[in-house]
Write a protein that holds these residues in place. Structure first.
Motif, PDB file in Angstrom:
ATOM      1  N   LEU A  25      43.845  25.944  39.703  1.00  0.00           N
ATOM      2  CA  LEU A  25      44.429  26.657  38.924  1.00  0.00           C
ATOM      3  C   LEU A  25      43.994  28.314  39.171  1.00  0.00           C
ATOM      4  O   LEU A  25      44.835  29.152  39.354  1.00  0.00           O
ATOM      5  CB  LEU A  25      44.168  26.411  37.442  1.00  0.00           C
ATOM      6  N   ALA A  26      42.572  28.391  39.060  1.00  0.00           N
ATOM      7  CA  ALA A  26      42.147  29.680  39.493  1.00  0.00           C
ATOM      8  C   ALA A  26      42.623  30.237  40.703  1.00  0.00           C
ATOM      9  O   ALA A  26      42.920  31.615  40.700  1.00  0.00           O
ATOM     10  CB  ALA A  26      40.653  29.756  39.280  1.00  0.00           C
ATOM     11  N   LEU A  27      42.572  29.396  41.783  1.00  0.00           N
ATOM     12  CA  LEU A  27      42.836  30.068  43.258  1.00  0.00           C
ATOM     13  C   LEU A  27      44.316  30.446  43.287  1.00  0.00           C
ATOM     14  O   LEU A  27      44.714  31.279  43.880  1.00  0.00           O
ATOM     15  CB  LEU A  27      42.108  29.215  44.253  1.00  0.00           C
ATOM     16  N   ASP A  28      45.213  29.398  42.780  1.00  0.00           N
ATOM     17  CA  ASP A  28      46.589  29.731  42.983  1.00  0.00           C
ATOM     18  C   ASP A  28      47.004  30.815  41.885  1.00  0.00           C
ATOM     19  O   ASP A  28      48.020  31.637  42.138  1.00  0.00           O
ATOM     20  CB  ASP A  28      47.455  28.345  42.445  1.00  0.00           C
ATOM     21  N   PHE A  29      46.334  30.975  40.807  1.00  0.00           N
ATOM     22  CA  PHE A  29      46.474  32.160  39.840  1.00  0.00           C
ATOM     23  C   PHE A  29      46.241  33.288  40.595  1.00  0.00           C
ATOM     24  O   PHE A  29      47.091  34.416  40.525  1.00  0.00           O
ATOM     25  CB  PHE A  29      45.589  32.062  38.519  1.00  0.00           C
ATOM     26  N   PHE A  30      45.090  33.345  41.383  1.00  0.00           N
ATOM     27  CA  PHE A  30      44.577  34.702  41.916  1.00  0.00           C
ATOM     28  C   PHE A  30      45.323  35.233  43.180  1.00  0.00           C
ATOM     29  O   PHE A  30      45.895  36.293  43.294  1.00  0.00           O
ATOM     30  CB  PHE A  30      43.060  34.462  42.505  1.00  0.00           C
ATOM     31  N   ARG A  31      46.104  33.842  43.878  1.00  0.00           N
ATOM     32  CA  ARG A  31      46.776  34.201  45.115  1.00  0.00           C
ATOM     33  C   ARG A  31      48.023  34.745  44.561  1.00  0.00           C
ATOM     34  O   ARG A  31      48.610  35.990  45.071  1.00  0.00           O
ATOM     35  CB  ARG A  31      47.273  33.000  45.644  1.00  0.00           C
ATOM     36  N   ALA A  32      48.710  34.283  43.270  1.00  0.00           N
ATOM     37  CA  ALA A  32      49.988  35.066  42.690  1.00  0.00           C
ATOM     38  C   ALA A  32      49.698  36.527  42.472  1.00  0.00           C
ATOM     39  O   ALA A  32      50.352  37.384  42.375  1.00  0.00           O
ATOM     40  CB  ALA A  32      50.393  33.896  41.704  1.00  0.00           C
ATOM     41  N   TRP A  33      48.378  36.627  41.852  1.00  0.00           N
ATOM     42  CA  TRP A  33      48.217  37.717  41.205  1.00  0.00           C
ATOM     43  C   TRP A  33      47.917  38.985  42.174  1.00  0.00           C
ATOM     44  O   TRP A  33      48.372  40.141  41.966  1.00  0.00           O
ATOM     45  CB  TRP A  33      46.789  37.656  40.337  1.00  0.00           C
ATOM     46  N   ARG A  34      47.170  38.520  43.377  1.00  0.00           N
ATOM     47  CA  ARG A  34      46.593  39.482  44.292  1.00  0.00           C
ATOM     48  C   ARG A  34      47.689  40.412  44.990  1.00  0.00           C
ATOM     49  O   ARG A  34      47.762  41.317  45.388  1.00  0.00           O
ATOM     50  CB  ARG A  34      45.582  38.584  45.268  1.00  0.00           C
ATOM     51  N   GLY A  35      48.691  39.716  45.421  1.00  0.00           N
ATOM     52  CA  GLY A  35      49.777  40.169  46.280  1.00  0.00           C
ATOM     53  C   GLY A  35      49.238  40.844  47.600  1.00  0.00           C
ATOM     54  O   GLY A  35      48.590  40.119  48.368  1.00  0.00           O
ATOM     55  N   ASP A  36      49.576  42.151  47.626  1.00  0.00           N
ATOM     56  CA  ASP A  36      48.716  42.698  48.789  1.00  0.00           C
ATOM     57  C   ASP A  36      47.667  43.568  48.742  1.00  0.00           C
ATOM     58  O   ASP A  36      47.138  44.128  49.619  1.00  0.00           O
ATOM     59  CB  ASP A  36      49.993  43.828  49.563  1.00  0.00           C
ATOM     60  N   HIS A  37      46.951  43.325  47.581  1.00  0.00           N
ATOM     61  CA  HIS A  37      45.893  43.836  47.546  1.00  0.00           C
ATOM     62  C   HIS A  37      44.739  43.114  47.992  1.00  0.00           C
ATOM     63  O   HIS A  37      44.849  41.621  47.966  1.00  0.00           O
ATOM     64  CB  HIS A  37      45.400  44.105  45.646  1.00  0.00           C
ATOM     65  N   ASP A  38      43.424  43.686  48.226  1.00  0.00           N
ATOM     66  CA  ASP A  38      42.353  43.026  48.641  1.00  0.00           C
ATOM     67  C   ASP A  38      41.467  42.177  47.797  1.00  0.00           C
ATOM     68  O   ASP A  38      42.247  42.594  46.459  1.00  0.00           O
ATOM     69  CB  ASP A  38      41.440  43.737  49.862  1.00  0.00           C
ATOM     70  N   ILE A  81      38.753  42.488  46.111  1.00  0.00           N
ATOM     71  CA  ILE A  81      38.154  43.394  45.150  1.00  0.00           C
ATOM     72  C   ILE A  81      38.867  44.384  44.166  1.00  0.00           C
ATOM     73  O   ILE A  81      38.846  44.157  42.898  1.00  0.00           O
ATOM     74  CB  ILE A  81      36.990  44.238  45.765  1.00  0.00           C
ATOM     75  N   ASP A  82      39.953  44.837  44.817  1.00  0.00           N
ATOM     76  CA  ASP A  82      40.941  45.647  44.230  1.00  0.00           C
ATOM     77  C   ASP A  82      41.652  44.596  43.005  1.00  0.00           C
ATOM     78  O   ASP A  82      41.903  45.124  41.992  1.00  0.00           O
ATOM     79  CB  ASP A  82      41.980  46.112  45.080  1.00  0.00           C
ATOM     80  N   ALA A  83      42.024  43.368  43.574  1.00  0.00           N
ATOM     81  CA  ALA A  83      42.827  42.362  42.868  1.00  0.00           C
ATOM     82  C   ALA A  83      41.891  42.060  41.589  1.00  0.00           C
ATOM     83  O   ALA A  83      42.533  41.871  40.385  1.00  0.00           O
ATOM     84  CB  ALA A  83      43.042  41.169  43.315  1.00  0.00           C
ATOM     85  N   LEU A  84      40.595  41.807  41.744  1.00  0.00           N
ATOM     86  CA  LEU A  84      39.753  41.521  40.427  1.00  0.00           C
ATOM     87  C   LEU A  84      39.587  42.585  39.711  1.00  0.00           C
ATOM     88  O   LEU A  84      39.597  42.433  38.396  1.00  0.00           O
ATOM     89  CB  LEU A  84      38.303  41.044  41.194  1.00  0.00           C
ATOM     90  N   VAL A  85      39.420  43.625  40.200  1.00  0.00           N
ATOM     91  CA  VAL A  85      39.340  44.740  39.214  1.00  0.00           C
ATOM     92  C   VAL A  85      40.569  45.089  38.540  1.00  0.00           C
ATOM     93  O   VAL A  85      40.639  45.324  37.273  1.00  0.00           O
ATOM     94  CB  VAL A  85      39.218  46.325  40.216  1.00  0.00           C
ATOM     95  N   LEU A  86      41.771  44.907  38.975  1.00  0.00           N
ATOM     96  CA  LEU A  86      42.991  45.053  38.181  1.00  0.00           C
ATOM     97  C   LEU A  86      43.373  43.759  37.178  1.00  0.00           C
ATOM     98  O   LEU A  86      43.613  44.004  36.129  1.00  0.00           O
ATOM     99  CB  LEU A  86      44.274  45.174  39.166  1.00  0.00           C
TER     100      LEU A  86
END
Length: 282
Positions: A19-32, A34-39
């Motif tokens: 769940l966490a990794l698929d969530f993060f993949r969907a969330w991250r988009g084209d961000h790296d 660290i930027d995705a974690l911050v957002l």
């Protein structure tokens, strides 16, 4: 009995990792990463007061409308950095870059992702994808009988549609809690992302390049971080291209135990906002 509980805890962590990794993949988009974690951390902090208010989440927890800026709770860079276990200087630099790209604002009260910025992003598509990931996780946990063993609160009534934004907010809280649980004994949230990928793949990543692609990092950064995790004893390099996390590691067993409570908190939240009922209705 102990073995049965351990096996169940391991399976629950596997489901949580997925769940966490698929969530993060969907969330991250084209961000790296660290930027995705911050957002992600900022977004979750901004809506904290909304998701825990029945009146506000009834108004703003569905697809539309989006909560206005005066209801969003800003977060300071210092608290943000502490939360994701990254240096303040690094987080400040990343926030400056995100603000320059109009991904956030940093008024005196703290970091904020505005209503206009949410509207301009593809966030609705992301939260709807996250909602389906949560629905998948609910089915997995039902198959294990996990949800039959916990008492969930009654949900909001009278919703006009699936509470996708409220559900995504609870999903984000779970992801951040799981990353924090993994990061605490081993490093930061980026290390935690790598370890979750290793746990899900059982070490089948063949090169830092493959792991880098899924984590949103450069191969050199992944290789350096993996080398440190191996030297610290967090992971074991069985052969070139195969790094694993020993199943009997004390930190991993502690994470498994905490994850059961985190999954309960996640589904208690989903039940309270009416998402669980909506998911089961289809």
């Amino acid at each position: 009995m102990g073995r049965g509980r351990s096996a169940r805890s391991s399976e629950l962590l596997r489901i949580g990792c997925e769940l966490a990794l698929d969530f993060f993949r969907a969330w991250r988009g084209d961000h790296d990463a660290i930027d995705a974690l911050v957002l992600l951390a900022v977004t979750r902090a901004n809506v904290d007061g909304i998701v825990y208010s029945r009146e506000l989440r009834t108004r703003f927890g569905g697809r539309n409308p989006i909560a206005p800026d005066d209801l969003r709770q800003p977060i300071s860079i210092e608290i943000l950095a502490q939360g994701v276990r990254l240096p303040v200087s690094l987080v400040r630099k990343r926030v400056q870059g995100l603000e320059a790209r109009d991904k956030c604002r940093t008024p005196p009260a703290g970091m904020l992702i505005t209503e206009q910025q949410v509207e301009a992003s593809h966030r609705l598509r992301v939260v709807e994808e996250v909602y389906e990931l949560l629905r998948r996780t609910e089915r997995q946990l039902q198959g294990l009988g996990f949800l039959d063993t916990i008492q969930l609160p009654p949900g909001d009534e009278g919703l006009t549609g699936p509470p996708v934004r409220s559900a995504a907010a609870h999903g984000a809280r779970y992801v951040l809690r799981l990353l924090g649980s993994v990061a605490a004994p081993i490093g930061d949230y980026v290390d935690a992302l790598l370890v979750l990928e290793l746990l899900r793949s059982d070490g089948r990543m063949r090169s830092p390049s493959q792991l880098a692609a899924v984590a949103g990092l450069s191969p050199s950064v992944v290789a350096r971080r993996l080398g440190r995790l191996v030297s610290d004893g967090v992971c074991t390099r069985e052969r070139p291209g195969r790094v694993v996390c020993p199943a009997d590691a004390a930190w991993l067993q502690a994470c498994e135990a905490r994850n059961e409570d985190d999954l309960f908190q996640l589904f208690a939240g989903l039940s309270e906002v009416g998402a669980l009922t909506a998911m089961r209705r289809g």
